[in-house]
Design an enzyme around this catalytic site. Structure first.
Site, PDB file in Angstrom:
ATOM      1  N   SER A  61     -10.784  -4.812  -0.066  1.00  0.00           N
ATOM      2  CA  SER A  61     -12.498  -4.672   0.439  1.00  0.00           C
ATOM      3  C   SER A  61     -12.425  -3.358  -0.379  1.00  0.00           C
ATOM      4  O   SER A  61     -11.977  -2.623  -1.913  1.00  0.00           O
ATOM      5  CB  SER A  61     -10.739  -3.315   1.874  1.00  0.00           C
ATOM      6  OG  SER A  61     -11.259  -2.115   1.942  1.00  0.00           O
ATOM      7  N   ASN A 111       0.571  -1.021  -0.111  1.00  0.00           N
ATOM      8  CA  ASN A 111      -0.342  -0.296  -0.043  1.00  0.00           C
ATOM      9  C   ASN A 111       0.572   1.638  -0.198  1.00  0.00           C
ATOM     10  O   ASN A 111       0.350   2.521  -0.724  1.00  0.00           O
ATOM     11  CB  ASN A 111      -1.616  -0.182   0.504  1.00  0.00           C
ATOM     12  CG  ASN A 111       0.029   0.159   2.711  1.00  0.00           C
ATOM     13  OD1 ASN A 111       0.507  -0.899   2.687  1.00  0.00           O
ATOM     14  ND2 ASN A 111      -0.683   0.795   3.725  1.00  0.00           N
ATOM     15  N   CYS A 132       5.255  12.359  11.337  1.00  0.00           N
ATOM     16  CA  CYS A 132       6.144  12.474  12.737  1.00  0.00           C
ATOM     17  C   CYS A 132       5.113  13.162  13.885  1.00  0.00           C
ATOM     18  O   CYS A 132       3.933  13.479  13.778  1.00  0.00           O
ATOM     19  CB  CYS A 132       6.967  13.125  12.342  1.00  0.00           C
ATOM     20  SG  CYS A 132       7.468  13.162  10.135  1.00  0.00           S
TER      21      CYS A 132
END
Lengths: 380, 395
Positions: A200, A150, A325
């Site tokens: 999905s 992904n 982050c």
């Protein structure tokens, strides 16, 4: 007008899918398990959708277990295989390239007494075939690998792995997390030779809330959700004919669009890189040269991925950052790090993902915005 | 049987204010104003002061007294508050009301213990305080002997009786934040980041009566829109203590880029903070704040060593209050949890101090280092530029 280049996170449903879904929500509201006429009409709609879905996925309807989405399917495959009383050892092989749905489930299974081996990646982001072969020298209860990564679009070599499994450990089932593969590369369950495969709906234009796990009859598995016996006891919970119908149509559209999408995505990604080069913007391509074309992982020198995502977002251009982050701990990107990229590169990673609906003009506009942001904000 | 009418009102007790001398009235008026303003959000209440206490009464029976109590006990200057039954009458009236009141305190699930404590301000009342306690306790025991027993040492609840020109009964005493009413301690400008410390610093100064404005330095896109929303969410939580609060959002991106390109990396944090202090001081003048308030704590990070603090202080002519300067981080975290800012503060969106942070920032910069690092910068121009890039959000 916004420019959406984050289809890998979630794809936009087409008007036809929305129309089908809306119509069925209004009309097919009865419970498909109810014996009255309305219930039977709902059941018929469901069976029709299941047939179409199975056809698009390259399997028989009996192999199809509809779930709430990719995470549930992956949980079911891993827990359903490893936690049942079995002759095979409770040993799970995964790779360092797994999505969190498999990665975290494996970590949880470790707390339940399973042994988990995490196979290394090559620089191209695929499972190292030598490590894979070596790991198969001992028996395992399940191999679970991501088919299309992904983050990078890297494609694991299914045929090679199935052949190795057949040779070295024929009784070990293989599960593929194919959430990002359906609709991006040609794929059929029966032809693949694997035992379990997840997917999905919203990644290819169905509404959120539906996914699937495909299972070959030879593969022994325990259900994850128990209850009213729906789907032959494989997954309890009232079935959802409107969602299934929307998924059926989205899958059919994806199948038809497969080849044009690959061509378009490749062209758009090359166009984007050409525009970046022309402006002197410096970057590293993190995706391998051959990949699922709709996914492009790229790191800009001296510019954090998150900063670029924010800068583009202010211009209504939507991409994904490769790592999250926070002020005091920089949470890198596990997959990119496993491919051998240094922390600085990983911090600069973004993911740009294309769909058939994206145009050359949009890519030119996105490239202009990236170039402007890079020249203003980056300090390589 | 007397007619058992009573008013249910909130009694708020004042602490430090009552020790004030000649300007005590000023403090009390401000407290009443602050409580009134807080309660205006939730309904119609009258707030009056009498006998060194504040009485809060609903103007009609549509008002939620329990919600009002919650607001009252978050207003600085309030030591504690209680929902009370208030009525006029003689001893018979008191005994009947006390029995009815005790009934409301009974737990149907178990037998409880209780005691009675009394105070008599009205010396015309025929019984002394101990006699009142004894008669009230006896009346309650007679009426509710199957539910209650007396325990004067560790009772499950205490019925408090106060006899003044009216009689009050209450059992619950909810602690308030103490401190002084906001608005009695001057006006400061709080440097608000998205971290744990600065909201706590703001809370502490507000607890001493300081009225606050806040300034936030936003360096979009280095800091995301989520970071901005987080700061506004923190400021919004603070308004529960500070009352009205205006957040001044300085668009700091261009200045930050200039500083980064100009300064040695190990001095960048200090230079950035000096620039923020200059801008904050200029803004403080504009909003008529007399002092800057920061969440710095000595030695916590490289920019909070004594040398670093001195280096940043020299650029401003006004005092800088640092209420957390001597506090351990754990104590700050405890306070943040208590005032409800902690969970928001730890959301992982960075503030602009950390975007360009060097691997090894100078921990003991001298003033000369800082001046040298800033050499050639058009400081005055940058401060002036920042003043034109401020967005105000009034909360």
């Amino acid at each position: 007008m916004s420019i959406y280049l984050d289809h890998t996170a979630s794809a936009r449903p087409t008007p036809a899918v929305l129309a089908t879904y809306g119509r069925q929500l209004a009309e097919v509201y009865a419970n498909p398990s109810s014996p009255h006429q309305a219930g039977r009409a709902a059941e018929k709609a469901l069976l029709d959708a299941r047939g179409r879905i199975a056809k698009s996925l390259g399997c028989v309807p009996a192999a199809l277990i509809l779930t709430s989405g990719g995470s549930e399917s992956i949980n079911m495959a891993l827990k359903g295989c490893l936690l049942r009383p079995a002759r095979l050892p409770r040993r799970l092989l995964i790779s360092q390239g797994e999505h969190a749905a498999a990665w975290e489930t494996a970590a949880w299974l470790e707390t339940q007494g399973c042994a988990v081996e995490r196979l290394p990646l090559t620089r191209s982001g695929v499972v190292d075939p030598d490590a894979f072969a070596a790991a198969l020298s001992e028996p395992a209860g399940l191999i679970s690998l991501i088919l299309v990564n992904n983050e990078t679009g890297a494609i694991n070599d299914v045929a090679g792995m199935v052949a190795l499994r057949d040779k070295l450990s024929p009784r070990t089932p293989i599960h593929l997390d194919a959430v990002q593969a359906w609709g991006k590369i040609p794929l059929g369950f029966d032809a693949s030779g694997v035992d379990l495969m997840s997917g999905s709906g919203h990644k290819l234009g169905a509404p959120k809330g539906i996914g699937w796990l495909l299972r070959q009859p030879r593969c022994r598995l325990d259900p994850l959700v128990h209850g009213g016996g729906q789907q032959n006891g494989w997954r309890a919970g009232t079935e959802n004919p409107p969602l299934a119908a929307a998924l059926a149509l989205a899958l059919e559209e994806a199948c038809v669009g497969l080849e044009p999408l690959a061509r378009t995505a490749r062209e758009l990604s090359e166009r984007l890189l050409a525009e970046l080069d022309a402006a002197g913007t410096r970057y590293t391509i993190l995706s391998p040269p051959v990949r699922a074309w709709p996914i492009l992982a790229i790191a800009f020198a001296g510019l954090r991925g998150e900063t670029l995502v924010s800068a583009l977002s202010a211009e209504s251009i939507y991409i994904a950052s490769g790592s999250a982050c926070s002020s005091r701990r920089s949470k890198g990107n596990r997959v990119l790090a496993a491919m051998g990229y240094d922390a600085e590169t990983v911090l600069g990673a973004v993911r740009i993902s294309f769909a058939l609906s994206n145009t050359t003009d949009e890519i030119r506009e996105a490239a202009r915005a990236i170039n402007t942001a890079w020249h203003r904000l980056a300090r390589p | 049987m007397p007619d058992l009418q009573h008013d249910t009102v909130i009694l708020a007790r004042l602490g430090e204010i009552t020790l004030k001398g000649l300007n005590r009235g000023k403090f009390e008026r401000r407290l009443i104003e602050n409580i009134s303003r807080r309660l205006r959000r939730i309904g119609s209440f009258s707030v009056v002061q009498a006998q060194s206490r504040v009485w809060i009464e609903a103007r009609d029976n549509q008002q939620d007294l329990e919600a009002a109590l919650g607001h009252v006990v978050s207003v600085f200057g309030v030591v504690s508050a209680s929902p009370v039954w208030r009525f006029r009458g003689d001893l018979d009236m008191l005994l009947a009301q006390a029995v009815a009141f005790a009934r409301t305190q009974v737990d149907p699930a178990r037998v409880q213990s209780f005691k009675v404590e009394s105070r008599r301000g009205n010396k015309q009342f025929p019984l002394t305080s101990p006699e009142i306690s004894s008669r009230v306790g006896e009346a309650i025991m007679v009426a509710l002997s199957d539910r209650l027993r007396v325990d004067v040492h560790q009772p499950d609840f205490t019925v408090y009786v106060e006899v003044r020109d009216t009689i009050c009964l209450y059992a619950r005493v909810v602690q308030g934040p103490r401190g002084l009413p906001v608005g009695t301690g001057g006006h400061g400008l709080l440097l608000l980041s998205g971290g744990i410390d600065s909201p706590v610093a703001g809370y502490m100064m507000a607890s001493r009566g300081m009225e606050l404005d806040a300034v936030y330095f936003h360096a979009f896109p280095y800091t995301s829109d989520r970071a901005r929303e987080k700061v506004l969410a923190l400021a919004d939580i603070l308004t529960a203590y500070t009352g009205r609060l205006t957040v001044h959002i300085v668009n700091f991106t261009d200045i930050q880029i200039i500083l980064r390109d100009h300064c040695p990396p190990d001095m960048l944090t200090i230079v950035t903070r000096r620039m923020m202090m200059r801008i904050a001081a200029r803004l403080a003048e504009k909003v008529r704040a007399k002092v800057l308030v920061t969440g710095e704590s000595l030695g916590q990070v490289a920019s909070q060593t004594l040398e670093a603090l001195l280096t940043t202080d020299t650029v401003v002519a006004m005092p800088v209050f640092r209420p957390l300067i001597g506090l351990d981080k754990n104590d700050t975290v405890d306070l943040a949890r208590r005032i409800g800012t902690f969970e928001t503060s730890i959301l992982p969106y960075e503030d602009c101090c950390t975007v360009f942070v060097a691997k090894h920032p100078k921990t003991h910069p001298s003033l000369a280092d800082a001046v040298q690092a800033e050499e050639g910068l058009d400081i005055e121009g940058l401060v002036g530029q920042a003043m034109t890039l401020i967005e105000e959000v009034a909360l």
